[in-house]
Design an enzyme around this catalytic site. Structure first.
Site, mmCIF file in Angstrom:
data_model
loop_
_atom_site.group_PDB
_atom_site.id
_atom_site.type_symbol
_atom_site.label_atom_id
_atom_site.label_comp_id
_atom_site.label_asym_id
_atom_site.label_seq_id
_atom_site.Cartn_x
_atom_site.Cartn_y
_atom_site.Cartn_z
ATOM 1 C CB SER A 1 -46.484 -17.883 -17.832
ATOM 2 O OG SER A 1 -46.552 -16.352 -18.092
ATOM 3 C CB VAL B 1 -45.449 -11.980 -27.537
ATOM 4 C CG1 VAL B 1 -44.095 -11.524 -28.730
ATOM 5 C CG2 VAL B 1 -44.799 -11.694 -26.189
ATOM 6 N N PRO C 1 -51.260 -12.613 -25.412
ATOM 7 C CG PRO C 1 -52.989 -13.850 -24.926
ATOM 8 C CD PRO C 1 -52.298 -13.790 -26.015
ATOM 9 C CG ASP C 2 -47.523 -15.871 -25.282
ATOM 10 O OD1 ASP C 2 -46.584 -16.998 -25.117
ATOM 11 O OD2 ASP C 2 -48.115 -15.132 -26.744
ATOM 12 C CG HIS C 3 -44.701 -11.917 -21.028
ATOM 13 N ND1 HIS C 3 -44.633 -11.545 -22.463
ATOM 14 C CD2 HIS C 3 -43.396 -11.687 -20.601
ATOM 15 C CE1 HIS C 3 -43.951 -10.919 -22.549
ATOM 16 N NE2 HIS C 3 -42.805 -11.862 -22.186
#
Length: 800
Positions: free
Chosen positions: A571, A564, A566-568
């Site tokens: 954030s 998923v 660049p979500d991590h």
């Protein structure tokens, strides 16, 4: 007033001892206004010395060192070390990338430095950390992809696993370096004591790139007996389809999105059954469904599909290559791509910065310095910085976590939202997750109907839950009352959503001038794409990541479906920026608005690719499993069922070491293989030397022999392997997470860095929806029981 003086970290002083794992982290601090002095050895940092054949990595190094001052100091020179000690004595943060033990060997032992310089933070960054059995191992980005578990989930079933593009490991590590540095600095401001921090790039990959035991992770990894040996067939998770002039990707998650697609396709009878409203049914019918969609998409262009999809509420994006990305008007209008000088006399279109602060991009101000360019300014007899004064924050008791006393109103959703709020909850803030029962967080969805989702448990630990209907005027009024008591508001809705709710920065800042607001989205609040639907897979497709994370010369070759990203990491960049705003508030008393687009983070990680393509059009494409400037390098088969390893031969010295290990010392000076240029021309022959040796030997023994000789090498690890990994075990990387709604204990990631006094996060259970509604209504809003029950009856307050 200079541009940097208006940024939140203006006045923060950072000394960086040259290495490459922290370059982007200190660049992020510099973007946010810190004064960063980069200290290089007389021969220059390794990134500066790369040959033109390593253009992508070389230009990435230049970009990651923009906005800094550069000086030269020799660790073997006593006089130079005195100058370094004086410089550090006036700094707030020292970032050490010299490698385990080298700082102490130079007479600059971290514990002594923090004792001598009140409030100094020393951040030591290395491949595996300052402690543990892997402490002295060699690593490259490719090796860390393998050992960190990313490689085992990347690629097509039955095929050789595929390395992601370079840049992601350094980008992830840098974000965690910046966070660790500011977290420790904030702690020091409250305790008036220095802090030593140990950041491991390996743990940044394991915990932060796409964690197996974290938000949206591969929860099946908790059961080693069922974890697949090969790569999952992830092509149908976020499918890529051919169209009339290229490719597009869809991301159908909700029932509403699927029904819109179903109608667009002409409501084909074979998919009319309501069971297809659920993702599993569509996944099992993927072969036929994809054929129907493909036949339809073949008749339309990318632009037509994206435009019509947006009108219908269907998440869809073009799959763009790096050359396409450079011409996207949105990226130029928003300011993330800019034509700037990246080296003396060299101008390219490159990422400028990852965030906007109070409407202004915190980005490129000056090119990377030449070697020793600022020696006279920084190392002059009068000193560069005046004596430091540690500006104190609110007092913190011994043993308290850094954010005790802070309150965060968490409107975040899905992976990005969960991870952003978690960073503050883990470190002591009172994080209140605000949800509407009619529109619960997507992370609450579970594969098992009615079950509590592991991803929600991982990503929302240590938070409280408030059920509140923000679609009602009274609900908005209640939220505004909470803002008066809060320090931070975070959200990652579609742009315009907060304004539509009457919760703009202007309104909230009028209620509470100290509030720090983070408004994040897929493509940002400025530019032609600001209203686009966006999820991580669509961001990757639109930013060139998917096109690079692909098997070369294979249609539909993108192999990034199981992540998923660049979500991590996006954030994490947002958390750094919010914390920068809180640090600025200690002095100014005022909050700020942080705006972040996930696309800007992904583009920043591809900075070297974009620079190379800008300077030499047509030169950049998917690299597959090779390193452009190294040979032999890449993924190699080992004995066993789907067993692979990664080996990186960085230079001629590594080649000579490898030749000795494999019993072919005569090849070190071979006329065709004895130098980098020869090996690049004869890749197959160079790789064959290694492959023939690896395939006949025990894989653990082979990697150990290479590492003992100083050659970067690592085995491809699968998710369950992390729980028994000697380094991760020695450093306490995981802990047990209990939740009353879960049938089993979860193993959970802890923190990427270790600190001398910042406590390890507790693992309090994530809230069920509305769990603390009545508690918050009484304690923070001062509502009487009768009023609370009336609001509950109206559906405005929503208890568990």
């Amino acid at each position: 007033m200079s541009a940097a003086a208006k940024l939140p970290l203006a006045g923060l002083r950072v000394v960086e001892l040259a290495g490459e794992l922290a370059d982007s982290g200190t660049r992020l601090l510099a973007d946010l206004g810190a004064e960063v002095v980069k200290v290089e050895p007389p021969e220059g940092a390794a990134g500066r010395r790369r040959t033109p054949m390593g253009d992508i990595s070389r230009w990435a190094w230049h970009l990651n060192n923009a906005n800094k001052l550069g000086v030269v100091l020799d660790a073997a020179d006593v006089c130079d070390m005195t100058k370094l000690r004086d410089l550090v004595g006036a700094a707030d943060i020292l970032v050490d990338c010299w490698g385990p033990g080298r700082l102490a060997d130079a007479g600059l032992e971290p514990g002594r430095l923090t004792a001598e310089v009140p409030g100094l933070v020393v951040v030591q960054v290395s491949a595996f950390g300052q402690t543990g059995p892997y402490r002295d191992l060699q690593a490259t980005e490719h090796v860390l992809y393998a050992m960190g578990g990313v490689l085992s989930r990347s690629g097509f079933p039955g095929a050789e696993p595929l390395l992601p593009p370079v840049g992601l490991v350094e980008g992830h590590t840098g974000a965690h370096v910046a966070w660790a540095a500011l977290l420790a600095h904030y702690q020091a401001r409250r305790t008036h004591r220095g802090e030593s921090v140990d950041v491991s790039a390996y743990e940044a990959v394991v915990h932060g790139l796409d964690p197996v035991f974290g938000t949206q992770g591969s929860a099946a990894a908790a059961r080693p007996d069922t974890f697949p040996r090969g790569r999952p067939d992830s092509r149908n998770y976020y499918p890529v389809y051919r169209c009339a002039d290229g490719h597009v990707r869809t991301c159908l998650l909700s029932r509403r999105q699927w029904r819109a697609m179903f109608e667009w396709l002409g409501s084909p009878e074979e998919f009319a059954d309501p069971k297809f409203d659920a993702i599993p049914a569509r996944f099992h019918a993927a072969e036929r469904l994809n054929a129907v969609i493909q036949e339809f998409f073949d008749r339309h262009t990318r632009a037509e599909l994206v435009e019509e999809g947006a009108e219908r509420g269907i998440p869809i994006a073009e799959v763009l290559d790096v050359a396409d990305v450079l011409t996207v008007p949105h990226f130029v209008t928003s300011g993330v791509l800019a034509d700037v000088e990246i080296a003396p006399g060299v101008t390219a279109r490159v990422p400028s910065g990852q965030v906007r602060v109070d409407g202004v991009r915190a980005g490129h101000r000056s090119r990377c310095p030449e070697l020793g360019e600022h020696d006279d300014v920084v190392l002059g007899a009068d000193g560069f910085w005046p004596p430091r004064v540690l500006l104190a924050g609110p007092e913190l008791a011994d043993g308290d976590r850094p954010f005790v006393g802070l309150r965060v109103l968490d409107l975040g959703v899905n992976v990005f939202g969960a991870e952003l709020g978690r960073q503050f909850a883990d470190n002591g803030a009172d994080v209140i997750k605000v949800e509407n029962a009619a529109y619960p967080d997507g992370l609450r969805q579970s594969r098992r109907e009615g079950a509590f989702a592991a991803s929600f448990a991982w990503g929302n630990r240590n938070k409280r839950g408030l059920g509140l209907n923000l679609r009602s005027p009274r609900g908005v009024e209640i939220f505004r009352s909470l803002v008066a008591t809060a320090d931070v508001v975070v959200a990652n809705f579609k742009p315009g959503t907060l304004a539509g709710l009457g919760l703009t920065h202007e309104i909230l800042a009028e209620i509470n001038p100290r509030i720090v607001i983070c408004d994040a989205s897929a493509f940002g609040n400025v530019g032609e794409w600001r209203k686009r639907l966006g999820y991580g897979p669509l961001v990757r497709a639109s930013c060139g990541v998917s096109a690079l994370w692909a098997y070369p010369d294979v249609e539909y070759g993108s192999a990034d479906g199981s992540t998923v990203y660049p979500d991590h990491v996006a954030s994490q960049v947002a958390a750094v920026s919010v914390l920068a705003g809180l640090i600025a508030r200690l002095e100014s008393g005022r909050g700020c608005l942080i705006e972040l687009a996930q696309s800007d983070v992904a583009l920043t990680h591809l900075g070297g690719h974009l620079a190379a393509e800008s300077l030499q059009p047509g030169s950049v494409g998917p690299e597959g499993n090779i390193a452009l400037a190294e040979a032999p390098s890449g993924v190699f088969p080992c004995a066993g069922d789907d067993e692979w390893c990664v080996v990186s031969v960085r230079d001629d010295d590594d080649w000579a070491r490898l030749c000795r290990v494999v019993g072919r010392p005569e090849l070190a000076d071979h006329p065709l293989l004895g130098n980098v240029a020869g090996r690049l021309r004869n890749r197959a022959a160079a790789a064959g030397v290694l492959t023939q040796w690896l395939i006949r030997r025990d894989r653990e023994e082979s990697i150990a022999a290479l590492q003992q000789a100083g050659v970067p090498a690592g085995l491809m690890a699968r998710g369950p392997d992390q729980l028994d990994d000697a380094q991760l075990t020695a450093r306490g990387a995981f802990a047990d997470l209990e939740h009353p709604a879960l049938p089993m204990t979860l193993r959970a990631n802890l923190q990427v860095a270790t600190y001398t006094s910042v406590p390890v996060a507790p693992l309090l259970p994530a809230p069920v929806l509305g769990e603390h509604t009545r508690e918050i209504a009484a304690s923070l809003l001062g509502l009487a029981d009768q009023e609370v029950e009336a609001l509950v009856a109206e559906g405005i307050l929503q208890p568990e």
